[in-house]
Design a protein around this motif. Sequence first.
Motif, PDB file in Angstrom:
ATOM      1  N   LEU A  41      11.571  22.058 -16.769  1.00  0.00           N
ATOM      2  CA  LEU A  41      11.395  21.185 -17.985  1.00  0.00           C
ATOM      3  C   LEU A  41      10.819  19.784 -17.432  1.00  0.00           C
ATOM      4  CD1 LEU A  41      12.205  19.793 -20.536  1.00  0.00           C
ATOM      5  CD2 LEU A  41      14.711  19.404 -19.326  1.00  0.00           C
ATOM      6  N   SER A  42      10.992  19.372 -16.087  1.00  0.00           N
ATOM      7  CA  SER A  42      10.197  18.413 -15.509  1.00  0.00           C
ATOM      8  C   SER A  42       8.803  18.459 -15.569  1.00  0.00           C
ATOM      9  CB  SER A  42      10.879  18.015 -14.235  1.00  0.00           C
ATOM     10  OG  SER A  42      10.402  18.953 -13.226  1.00  0.00           O
ATOM     11  N   TYR A  43       8.311  19.832 -15.071  1.00  0.00           N
ATOM     12  CA  TYR A  43       6.893  19.997 -15.194  1.00  0.00           C
ATOM     13  C   TYR A  43       6.280  20.130 -16.475  1.00  0.00           C
ATOM     14  CZ  TYR A  43       2.772  22.773 -15.754  1.00  0.00           C
ATOM     15  OH  TYR A  43       1.439  23.249 -15.938  1.00  0.00           O
ATOM     16  N   MET A  44       6.959  20.540 -17.662  1.00  0.00           N
ATOM     17  CA  MET A  44       6.621  20.619 -18.975  1.00  0.00           C
ATOM     18  C   MET A  44       6.237  19.110 -19.481  1.00  0.00           C
ATOM     19  SD  MET A  44       6.002  23.584 -19.366  1.00  0.00           S
ATOM     20  CE  MET A  44       5.277  23.360 -21.201  1.00  0.00           C
ATOM     21  N   ILE A  45       7.265  18.322 -19.044  1.00  0.00           N
ATOM     22  CA  ILE A  45       7.187  16.969 -19.437  1.00  0.00           C
ATOM     23  C   ILE A  45       5.924  16.285 -18.678  1.00  0.00           C
ATOM     24  CG2 ILE A  45       8.178  14.617 -19.290  1.00  0.00           C
ATOM     25  CD1 ILE A  45      11.151  15.957 -19.621  1.00  0.00           C
ATOM     26  N   TYR A  46       5.758  16.324 -17.416  1.00  0.00           N
ATOM     27  CA  TYR A  46       4.784  16.113 -16.559  1.00  0.00           C
ATOM     28  C   TYR A  46       3.335  16.366 -17.266  1.00  0.00           C
ATOM     29  CZ  TYR A  46       0.985  16.874 -13.598  1.00  0.00           C
ATOM     30  OH  TYR A  46      -0.255  17.237 -12.792  1.00  0.00           O
ATOM     31  N   ASP A  47       3.457  17.609 -17.483  1.00  0.00           N
ATOM     32  CA  ASP A  47       2.059  18.187 -17.902  1.00  0.00           C
ATOM     33  C   ASP A  47       1.769  17.863 -19.355  1.00  0.00           C
ATOM     34  OD1 ASP A  47       0.055  20.234 -17.315  1.00  0.00           O
ATOM     35  OD2 ASP A  47       0.674  21.271 -19.262  1.00  0.00           O
ATOM     36  N   ALA A  48       2.573  17.585 -20.208  1.00  0.00           N
ATOM     37  CA  ALA A  48       2.406  16.969 -21.357  1.00  0.00           C
ATOM     38  C   ALA A  48       1.779  15.748 -21.443  1.00  0.00           C
ATOM     39  CB  ALA A  48       3.633  17.182 -22.459  1.00  0.00           C
ATOM     40  N   ALA A  49       2.333  14.902 -20.494  1.00  0.00           N
ATOM     41  CA  ALA A  49       1.957  13.680 -20.340  1.00  0.00           C
ATOM     42  C   ALA A  49       0.591  13.379 -19.742  1.00  0.00           C
ATOM     43  CB  ALA A  49       2.812  12.766 -19.550  1.00  0.00           C
ATOM     44  N   CYS A  50       0.413  14.581 -18.828  1.00  0.00           N
ATOM     45  CA  CYS A  50      -0.938  14.620 -17.989  1.00  0.00           C
ATOM     46  C   CYS A  50      -2.190  14.907 -18.868  1.00  0.00           C
ATOM     47  CB  CYS A  50      -1.010  15.650 -17.008  1.00  0.00           C
ATOM     48  SG  CYS A  50      -1.991  15.168 -15.788  1.00  0.00           S
ATOM     49  N   CYS A  51      -1.833  16.067 -19.878  1.00  0.00           N
ATOM     50  CA  CYS A  51      -2.697  16.494 -20.947  1.00  0.00           C
ATOM     51  C   CYS A  51      -3.218  15.102 -21.949  1.00  0.00           C
ATOM     52  CB  CYS A  51      -2.166  17.593 -21.517  1.00  0.00           C
ATOM     53  SG  CYS A  51      -2.343  19.101 -20.550  1.00  0.00           S
ATOM     54  N   HIS A  52      -2.160  14.490 -22.298  1.00  0.00           N
ATOM     55  CA  HIS A  52      -2.163  13.345 -23.159  1.00  0.00           C
ATOM     56  C   HIS A  52      -2.965  12.169 -22.383  1.00  0.00           C
ATOM     57  CE1 HIS A  52      -1.289  10.623 -26.672  1.00  0.00           C
ATOM     58  NE2 HIS A  52      -1.109   9.631 -25.566  1.00  0.00           N
ATOM     59  N   LEU A  53      -2.927  11.849 -21.417  1.00  0.00           N
ATOM     60  CA  LEU A  53      -3.771  10.783 -20.723  1.00  0.00           C
ATOM     61  C   LEU A  53      -5.028  11.190 -20.669  1.00  0.00           C
ATOM     62  CD1 LEU A  53      -1.128   9.789 -17.856  1.00  0.00           C
ATOM     63  CD2 LEU A  53      -1.925   8.318 -20.070  1.00  0.00           C
ATOM     64  N   ASN A  54      -5.423  12.641 -20.392  1.00  0.00           N
ATOM     65  CA  ASN A  54      -6.703  13.145 -20.196  1.00  0.00           C
ATOM     66  C   ASN A  54      -7.304  13.489 -21.615  1.00  0.00           C
ATOM     67  OD1 ASN A  54      -8.844  13.986 -18.492  1.00  0.00           O
ATOM     68  ND2 ASN A  54      -8.279  16.072 -18.922  1.00  0.00           N
ATOM     69  N   GLY A  55      -6.491  13.224 -22.582  1.00  0.00           N
ATOM     70  CA  GLY A  55      -7.489  13.256 -24.019  1.00  0.00           C
ATOM     71  C   GLY A  55      -7.035  14.750 -24.599  1.00  0.00           C
TER      72      GLY A  55
END
Length: 231
Positions: free
Chosen positions: A81-95
């Motif tokens: 769950l922590s990874y999925m939250i991180y990855d969602a934020a990371c993808c969003h910041l990358n557009g």
Amino acid sequence: MEDFVVSYVVTGLAFWSTAFLVMRALMPKRSYEFCNRAVSTMHAVAAVGMSCLSVADWSCPVCPLNAPSSQRQMKSLAVTLSYMIYDAACCHLNGDVRLDNTVHHLVSIVGIGAGLAYQRCGTEMMACMFITEISSPLLHLREMLKELGVKDTDLNFTVDILFAATFSVARMVGGPYLTYVTLTTDYPILIKAMAAGLQLVSAYWFLRILRMVRYKLGKKRPAAAPKVADN
């Protein structure tokens, strides 16, 4: 939700974020996406390992059904769950805000969160973790090879085919079975909805992978020899 679950999620967020920053520092010439895929590969390997370690009886890996989640299962799910939250934020910041990717993150976060809140279905959710992550290292490798300049080579082709085969077996054989079990058992409606949603996303990606394989195989076919005009 148990206090240790919240602690694992917070600690996991800090770990994945730090790992990404370390990757950026170690590979300054590589892209943002390349570094994120390196972190994603770390999670995929860890998730497959955790799901295998959670199996109590290999003669029936998805047993017991609809049972209370063990502490080991909940800790493993909290890490993911922590990874999925991180990855969602990371993808969003990358557009990277593609619809399929956004739906995948949303379904995963809500589904895992629901399982942790109900403290049930740990066995099924660990099986789902295995099914969804077993092909991820190959997925990330094929994309990372492109940035490394290894494109349209035999190595790249081999990784593509291995990824397609692994994804197809896991998501379109194991996935439908697990979805059927979830939909036909007395689970909370939210978990059933998330299982169905994840399978729909998998089916969409499966169709795209079939097109990719067809394209790759087409490029591998030798071109027909030109006909010589008769005099």
